[in-house]
Each structure stands twice: as structure tokens, then as C-alpha cells.
Design a protein around this motif. Structure first.
Motif, PDB file in Angstrom:
ATOM      1  N   ALA A 131      13.907  -6.650   8.956  1.00  0.00           N
ATOM      2  CA  ALA A 131      12.878  -6.592   7.919  1.00  0.00           C
ATOM      3  C   ALA A 131      12.112  -5.293   8.083  1.00  0.00           C
ATOM      4  CB  ALA A 131      11.936  -7.788   8.034  1.00  0.00           C
ATOM      5  N   PHE A 132      11.897  -4.579   6.983  1.00  0.00           N
ATOM      6  CA  PHE A 132      11.218  -3.290   7.023  1.00  0.00           C
ATOM      7  C   PHE A 132      10.159  -3.224   5.932  1.00  0.00           C
ATOM      8  CE2 PHE A 132      15.413  -2.436   8.807  1.00  0.00           C
ATOM      9  CZ  PHE A 132      15.084  -1.766   9.985  1.00  0.00           C
ATOM     10  N   LEU A 133       9.064  -2.555   6.260  1.00  0.00           N
ATOM     11  CA  LEU A 133       8.005  -2.297   5.292  1.00  0.00           C
ATOM     12  C   LEU A 133       7.813  -0.797   5.176  1.00  0.00           C
ATOM     13  CD1 LEU A 133       5.610  -3.051   3.464  1.00  0.00           C
ATOM     14  CD2 LEU A 133       4.183  -3.164   5.530  1.00  0.00           C
ATOM     15  N   THR A 140       7.064  -1.174  -0.116  1.00  0.00           N
ATOM     16  CA  THR A 140       8.293  -1.894  -0.411  1.00  0.00           C
ATOM     17  C   THR A 140       8.753  -2.649   0.825  1.00  0.00           C
ATOM     18  OG1 THR A 140       8.956  -0.196  -2.011  1.00  0.00           O
ATOM     19  CG2 THR A 140      10.661  -1.672  -1.210  1.00  0.00           C
ATOM     20  N   PHE A 141       9.057  -3.933   0.639  1.00  0.00           N
ATOM     21  CA  PHE A 141       9.650  -4.749   1.692  1.00  0.00           C
ATOM     22  C   PHE A 141      11.167  -4.745   1.508  1.00  0.00           C
ATOM     23  CE2 PHE A 141       5.399  -6.643   1.634  1.00  0.00           C
ATOM     24  CZ  PHE A 141       5.137  -6.743   2.998  1.00  0.00           C
ATOM     25  N   THR A 142      11.893  -4.532   2.599  1.00  0.00           N
ATOM     26  CA  THR A 142      13.346  -4.616   2.570  1.00  0.00           C
ATOM     27  C   THR A 142      13.806  -5.594   3.643  1.00  0.00           C
ATOM     28  OG1 THR A 142      13.598  -2.331   1.793  1.00  0.00           O
ATOM     29  CG2 THR A 142      15.518  -3.360   2.798  1.00  0.00           C
ATOM     30  N   LEU A 143      14.583  -6.570   3.226  1.00  0.00           N
ATOM     31  CA  LEU A 143      15.111  -7.583   4.127  1.00  0.00           C
ATOM     32  C   LEU A 143      16.627  -7.557   4.064  1.00  0.00           C
ATOM     33  CD1 LEU A 143      12.808 -10.583   3.080  1.00  0.00           C
ATOM     34  CD2 LEU A 143      12.450  -9.041   5.007  1.00  0.00           C
ATOM     35  N   ASP A 144      17.280  -7.649   5.212  1.00  0.00           N
ATOM     36  CA  ASP A 144      18.731  -7.800   5.225  1.00  0.00           C
ATOM     37  C   ASP A 144      19.119  -8.707   6.382  1.00  0.00           C
ATOM     38  OD1 ASP A 144      19.460  -6.199   7.663  1.00  0.00           O
ATOM     39  OD2 ASP A 144      18.697  -4.537   6.483  1.00  0.00           O
ATOM     40  N   SER A 145      20.240  -9.353   6.229  1.00  0.00           N
ATOM     41  CA  SER A 145      20.688 -10.298   7.245  1.00  0.00           C
ATOM     42  C   SER A 145      22.205 -10.390   7.212  1.00  0.00           C
ATOM     43  CB  SER A 145      20.083 -11.683   6.990  1.00  0.00           C
ATOM     44  OG  SER A 145      20.528 -12.618   7.968  1.00  0.00           O
ATOM     45  N   VAL A 146      22.787 -10.555   8.387  1.00  0.00           N
ATOM     46  CA  VAL A 146      24.236 -10.749   8.523  1.00  0.00           C
ATOM     47  C   VAL A 146      24.469 -11.962   9.410  1.00  0.00           C
ATOM     48  CG1 VAL A 146      26.416  -9.779   9.332  1.00  0.00           C
ATOM     49  CG2 VAL A 146      24.715  -8.292   8.247  1.00  0.00           C
ATOM     50  N   VAL A 147      25.312 -12.866   8.951  1.00  0.00           N
ATOM     51  CA  VAL A 147      25.717 -14.016   9.748  1.00  0.00           C
ATOM     52  C   VAL A 147      27.212 -13.887  10.024  1.00  0.00           C
ATOM     53  CG1 VAL A 147      23.912 -15.536   8.890  1.00  0.00           C
ATOM     54  CG2 VAL A 147      26.084 -15.409   7.673  1.00  0.00           C
ATOM     55  N   GLY A 148      27.625 -14.379  11.172  1.00  0.00           N
ATOM     56  CA  GLY A 148      29.030 -14.262  11.536  1.00  0.00           C
ATOM     57  C   GLY A 148      29.496 -15.395  12.424  1.00  0.00           C
ATOM     58  N   GLU A 157      21.243  -7.912   1.298  1.00  0.00           N
ATOM     59  CA  GLU A 157      20.069  -7.047   1.405  1.00  0.00           C
ATOM     60  C   GLU A 157      19.282  -7.131   0.111  1.00  0.00           C
ATOM     61  OE1 GLU A 157      19.182  -2.371   2.474  1.00  0.00           O
ATOM     62  OE2 GLU A 157      20.582  -2.854   0.846  1.00  0.00           O
ATOM     63  N   THR A 158      17.966  -7.125   0.230  1.00  0.00           N
ATOM     64  CA  THR A 158      17.119  -7.123  -0.955  1.00  0.00           C
ATOM     65  C   THR A 158      15.839  -6.351  -0.659  1.00  0.00           C
ATOM     66  OG1 THR A 158      16.007  -8.511  -2.615  1.00  0.00           O
ATOM     67  CG2 THR A 158      15.966  -9.281  -0.346  1.00  0.00           C
ATOM     68  N   TYR A 170      19.201  -5.073  -4.754  1.00  0.00           N
ATOM     69  CA  TYR A 170      19.842  -6.114  -3.951  1.00  0.00           C
ATOM     70  C   TYR A 170      21.310  -5.763  -3.781  1.00  0.00           C
ATOM     71  CZ  TYR A 170      20.918  -7.787  -8.689  1.00  0.00           C
ATOM     72  OH  TYR A 170      21.302  -7.862 -10.002  1.00  0.00           O
ATOM     73  N   ALA A 171      21.899  -6.318  -2.727  1.00  0.00           N
ATOM     74  CA  ALA A 171      23.296  -6.041  -2.413  1.00  0.00           C
ATOM     75  C   ALA A 171      23.831  -7.180  -1.562  1.00  0.00           C
ATOM     76  CB  ALA A 171      23.440  -4.708  -1.680  1.00  0.00           C
TER      77      ALA A 171
END
Length: 294
Positions: A131-133, A140-148, A157-158, A170-171
Motif C-alpha cells: 500500500a502506498f500513499l 493518491t492511494f495505491t494498493l496491490d496484492s498478489v496471492v499464490g 492493483e488499484t 486498476y489492473a
């Protein structure tokens, strides 16, 4: 009993094997020099410079980094020839296990430009979230996550703009990673751009990969494709080659001259203009990179 799940790669590292194969070790834009040194007190310095072959401009930076592995603290300070001051503070496993705090800033004293990015990275078996601000852009807040699990990967990512009060981008991505090969499919730029990459370690000495990018806004007939390979000649040298559908052929050769000294040479040829005398040298590129580390 099955082995515990590994921590998946971060969002930015999905497809990293193919991206590194097709982008690194091709010094074709000029002459680059990099010097790295390290002190007994865990302070390292890096000086790098690049003379651009097209503009003849020389750009560089000097960087100092302090690492305290026992406390999980890394502090980096850099100063570029563009008079930009960059700072980064990383704190890992200080607040909670698997949690890393990352604060980055840059300052342009002459023009007053500035940026600040505060982030948190959380890693656990089967999960890698960030998570980044961006304080001054938006914010702008940017959140991304990967599960495996068992080699299967899924990520998203959004970004949310506080000023506009809406999601700005978003992606999403899916992939599979194994010791010998990896495949990844990205949907980027609000799912308007799709990228597929493939990496294969054919043998101990040979690697191959490919990447295709399709932009829905340009048209269905426009797909950019790039394929490449890497071959180890021995323990101290390797060669790389790649070509894209525009006919640009790139070659790279890297040689470890001695421990801590490495030289790389690159060449890019526009194969569609080899016999075009009016094209001039700008149609082709050549460069070199030298690294000294102690």
C-alpha cells in the motif's frame, strides 16, 4: 505433510524473469560507468554515470546507503546531476513480523519540486501485499496484492485519487511460476492494455523468453512482440540476443574480467534499414557499460 506456502512475488515483480531477460544487459544507449564500494561499518557508496550517445549529455548520481540488518533498517541518500535529492528509509520487521515500512522522498531545490511516497509492504506465506500513499500527487492511494499457491499466482492493483474521489486506475494479472519456466498475463491501464510474457530455463546454460503487448485503443492488428535468449559461455561470460516485430535486433555480451570488475557491450540494429544509406548511424545503436565493485 505438505511444505509451507512460499511468499509470492510482489505486483511489480510478476513476470520479472522474462522482463529481465529482455531488458537487462543491453547497454545500447551510450557508455555507462558504475562504481560500488562498501565500508566495514555497513555503509556502501555507488557512483554511476551515463553518456547518452544521441544527445551527448552526461547524467549521473552518487548514492550512499546504510544497512543495519539486525534492526531491519536501511537508509539511502542520493544526489543526481539534475540536482535532485532523493532519500529512502526502510524499516522491516520492526512493528510486526512480515511488515516493512518504506518512505521515499525527492526534492528539487532549484525549482521547488518535491515528492513523497509512504508505503507499507506485508509478506506472509501465500500473500504479498503493498500500500502506498503519494502525498503530493492527488494525494493518491495505491494498493496491490498478489496471492499464490502451488505456483499459481493472481494479483491486482488499484489507485484511488482523494482529490477526484474516484478510482484513477486498476489492473489485474494471473500467472504460473515453476523453477524451470514462468508465464504471466497482465491486464493494465484499466484493462485496456494486455501483456503476456513467457520465460523458460531450457538448460543450465540457456534461457529463453518472449513478451507480447496488445493495446486495445490502437487496434486489433497492432501487437508488439519481442523474443530473446541468453547463453552462458562459461562461468564468467554470457551473450544475449533479442528481436521484435519492428525488426530491431539487439545483441549483448557481458564478461566478468576479474572479481568485482564487469564489462558489458551492446549493439542494436534496425534490420529493415541495413541497406538504407540515407538512414545514417541513428538507425543503429552501440554502447558499453563497466562496473567496478569492491
Amino acid at each position: 505433510m505438505s511444505a509451507p506456502a512460499a511468499v509470492p512475488p510482489s505486483w511489480k515483480d510478476l513476470g520479472k524473469s522474462a522482463n529481465d531477460l529482455l531488458s537487462k544487459d543491453f547497454p545500447i544507449n551510450g557508455t555507462q560507468l558504475e562504481v560500488k564500494t562498501k565500508t566495514p561499518s555497513n555503509v556502501s557508496f555507488k557512483v554511476s554515470g551515463l553518456r547518452d550517445s544521441k544527445s551527448a549529455n552526461i547524467n549521473g548520481d552518487i548514492e550512499g546507503k546504510y544497512v543495519d540488518a539486525s534492526k531491519g533498517v536501511i537508509f539511502t541518500q542520493a544526489w543526481t546531476t539534475s540536482n535532485v535529492l532523493k532519500s529512502q528509509l526502510e524499516l522491516e520487521n520492526n512493528i510486526a513480523k512480515g511488515l516493512k515500512l518504506d518512505i521515499q522522498s525527492s526534492l528539487l531545490p532549484q525549482g521547488g519540486g518535491k515528492s513523497a511516497l509512504a508505503g507499507a509492504i506485508f509478506k506472509q506465506p501465500g500473500l504479498h501485499g503493498r500500500a502506498f500513499l503519494d502525498v503530493f500527487k492527488g494525494p493518491t492511494f495505491t494498493l496491490d496484492s498478489v496471492v499464490g499457491k502451488d505456483g499459481l499466482l493472481a494479483g491486482a492493483e488499484t489507485s484511488y485519487s482523494v482529490q477526484d474521489g474516484k478510482i484513477s486506475k486498476y489492473a489485474a494479472a494471473v500467472g504460473y511460476s515453476a523453477p524451470e519456466y514462468a508465464v504471466t498475463l497482465h491486464g493494465l491501464n484499466n484493462l485496456n492494455v494486455f501483456a503476456a510474457s513467457y520465460y523458460h530455463r531450457v538448460s543450465r546454460d540457456v534461457e529463453a523468453g518472449a513478451k507480447a503487448i496488445y493495446d486495445t485503443k490502437i487496434g486489433p492488428s497492432n501487437v508488439n512482440l519481442e523474443v530473446g535468449a541468453k547463453t552462458y559461455l562459461d562461468n564468467a561470460a554470457f551473450v544475449k540476443s533479442k528481436i521484435n516485430n519492428a525488426g530491431i535486433l539487439a545483441l549483448g555480451y557481458t564478461q566478468a574480467l576479474r572479481p568485482g570488475v564487469k564489462a558489458s557491450f551492446g549493439l542494436a540494429l534496425d534490420t529493415q534499414r541495413l541497406n538504407d544509406t540515407s538512414a545514417g548511424p541513428s538507425a543503429h545503436k552501440i554502447g558499453a557499460a563497466f562496473t567496478f565493485e569492491s
